[in-house]
Design a protein around this motif. Structure first.
Motif, PDB file in Angstrom:
ATOM      1  N   ALA A 139       3.068   2.297  10.484  1.00  0.00           N
ATOM      2  CA  ALA A 139       3.493   3.374   9.606  1.00  0.00           C
ATOM      3  C   ALA A 139       2.397   3.681   8.814  1.00  0.00           C
ATOM      4  O   ALA A 139       2.601   4.676   7.876  1.00  0.00           O
ATOM      5  N   GLY A 140       1.348   3.309   8.697  1.00  0.00           N
ATOM      6  CA  GLY A 140       0.431   3.539   7.814  1.00  0.00           C
ATOM      7  C   GLY A 140       0.398   2.700   6.625  1.00  0.00           C
ATOM      8  O   GLY A 140      -0.504   3.267   5.775  1.00  0.00           O
ATOM      9  N   PHE A 141       1.062   1.811   6.343  1.00  0.00           N
ATOM     10  CA  PHE A 141       1.419   1.326   4.933  1.00  0.00           C
ATOM     11  C   PHE A 141       0.352   0.200   4.632  1.00  0.00           C
ATOM     12  O   PHE A 141       0.312  -0.775   5.843  1.00  0.00           O
ATOM     13  N   THR A 142      -0.154  -0.090   3.888  1.00  0.00           N
ATOM     14  CA  THR A 142      -0.927  -1.014   3.398  1.00  0.00           C
ATOM     15  C   THR A 142       0.153  -2.266   2.833  1.00  0.00           C
ATOM     16  O   THR A 142       1.024  -1.767   2.132  1.00  0.00           O
ATOM     17  N   VAL A 143       0.092  -3.458   3.089  1.00  0.00           N
ATOM     18  CA  VAL A 143       0.960  -4.484   2.866  1.00  0.00           C
ATOM     19  C   VAL A 143       0.735  -5.048   1.502  1.00  0.00           C
ATOM     20  O   VAL A 143      -0.639  -5.327   1.161  1.00  0.00           O
ATOM     21  N   GLY A 144       1.766  -5.052   0.678  1.00  0.00           N
ATOM     22  CA  GLY A 144       1.571  -5.696  -0.706  1.00  0.00           C
ATOM     23  C   GLY A 144       2.572  -6.822  -0.675  1.00  0.00           C
ATOM     24  O   GLY A 144       2.696  -7.682   0.232  1.00  0.00           O
TER      25      GLY A 144
ATOM     26  N   LEU B 153       1.105   0.366  -0.063  1.00  0.00           N
ATOM     27  CA  LEU B 153       0.767   1.631  -0.285  1.00  0.00           C
ATOM     28  C   LEU B 153       1.013   2.450   0.940  1.00  0.00           C
ATOM     29  O   LEU B 153       0.679   1.877   2.063  1.00  0.00           O
ATOM     30  N   CYS B 154       1.383   3.504   0.604  1.00  0.00           N
ATOM     31  CA  CYS B 154       1.922   4.684   1.709  1.00  0.00           C
ATOM     32  C   CYS B 154       0.416   5.189   2.296  1.00  0.00           C
ATOM     33  O   CYS B 154      -0.476   5.070   1.722  1.00  0.00           O
ATOM     34  N   PRO B 155       0.691   5.826   3.530  1.00  0.00           N
ATOM     35  CA  PRO B 155      -0.570   6.409   4.137  1.00  0.00           C
ATOM     36  C   PRO B 155      -1.273   7.314   3.049  1.00  0.00           C
ATOM     37  O   PRO B 155      -2.526   7.094   3.009  1.00  0.00           O
ATOM     38  N   SER B 158      -3.032   5.168   0.128  1.00  0.00           N
ATOM     39  CA  SER B 158      -3.903   4.251   0.590  1.00  0.00           C
ATOM     40  C   SER B 158      -5.217   5.079   0.676  1.00  0.00           C
ATOM     41  O   SER B 158      -6.116   4.379   0.831  1.00  0.00           O
TER      42      SER B 158
END
Lengths: 160, 160
Positions: A139-144, B153-155, B158
């Motif tokens: 989904a294009g999210f960076t994981v935190g 962070l969303c696409p 980020s």
DNA sequence: ACTTAGTTGAGATATTTTAACAAGGGGACC
DNA sequence: GGTCCCCTTGTTAAAATATCTCAACTAAGT
């Protein structure tokens, strides 16, 4: 069945859990050069009174039973310290806190919470974390930070 | 990339999201024989003002801007109704609420939350749910409610 | 001793959520 | 139409959770 699930949800010598957690915390803090002050130690001890998550104000009440007069910030500051050092975790779905039995390494964990007896078990299933990370990635999210909590019935309570 | 992730985190004609959500809610409530009263409708509309989760008091403030004088219970009752009917979800890690874009079927979902822009995307990855269920099962837990929330962070954010 | 950074005390206040009870409003039934 | 009942809302209060601020203290290093 998972070992910590057994320990947490079945009768056992809990004093042992508690004292071990405390001594681990002590050596860990020394290692890291941070201070496990009396208040912080006491809060951690109270949290380790059981395998059930405790609310901040329950902790506060116990603190007040003793000699110390304490105010909310006292507790929250201790909780912040313990959280930062991985000695406890916060359960978001309960607004409550629980001890971590392997604070040495930073880890991503999940929680199984029994709605009947209140016990909570920390598990670490890489498959879960990976599934979430994979899905987030696509989904294009960076994981935190990851919050994964399940409410259900523990082995003991689902028997009954 | 996931379609709702795009919609939620990129600029788009949001009025459309909102009006569609409202009309779906209306027909769904009629189908079920429950009442989407003006207050409930208004609260749902306010929640659908964006793809960012909103706190109960933010909703309350908006309600008060209008004609109605409203008190906390008014909002919480509306939220309860909307939650019960699957029209919104609660994000436990934020104490905030967000609209559901497919309230017709009961579902287990996960949330990706952008800590920068505040948007949240609902995803439904059976692999995640199954991984949790499997792990819970092997720990002897019966599965009830599932809370899965990722902060990151969303696409869009980020990239920047 | 002096300084500094970290910690605690104390009081207040903010935020989120629920309880309790009275009052209003709309449909079902007669 | 009236009456009853259930669902919904208004209102007040308070419980439960969390943070802010500023002053005082303590430990550790210089």
């Amino acid at each position: 069945m998972n070992k910590s699930a057994i320990r947490a949800t079945a009768p056992h010598d809990h004093t042992h859990c508690q004292s071990e957690a405390l001594s681990r915390a002590e050596s860990l803090c020394e290692e890291r050069g941070v201070r496990l002050t009396p208040i912080r130690r006491k809060v951690l001890e109270l949290i380790w009174n059981s395998h059930r998550p405790v609310g901040a104000y329950a902790i506060l009440d116990h603190l007040r039973e003793g000699d110390r007069g304490a105010a909310p910030p006292t507790v929250y500051r201790a909780l912040d310290f313990l959280l930062e050092n991985g000695l406890i975790h916060k359960l978001e779905s309960l607004n409550a806190f629980i001890g971590c039995d392997h604070p040495e390494d930073r880890h991503v964990s999940q929680f199984l919470i029994c709605t009947k007896c209140g016990a909570a078990v920390e598990i670490q299933d890489p498959a879960i974390a990976n599934a979430v990370k994979k899905s987030a990635g696509s989904a294009g999210f960076t994981v935190g930070r990851l919050t994964i909590e399940l409410q259900g019935l523990c082995p003991n309570c689902s028997k009954a």
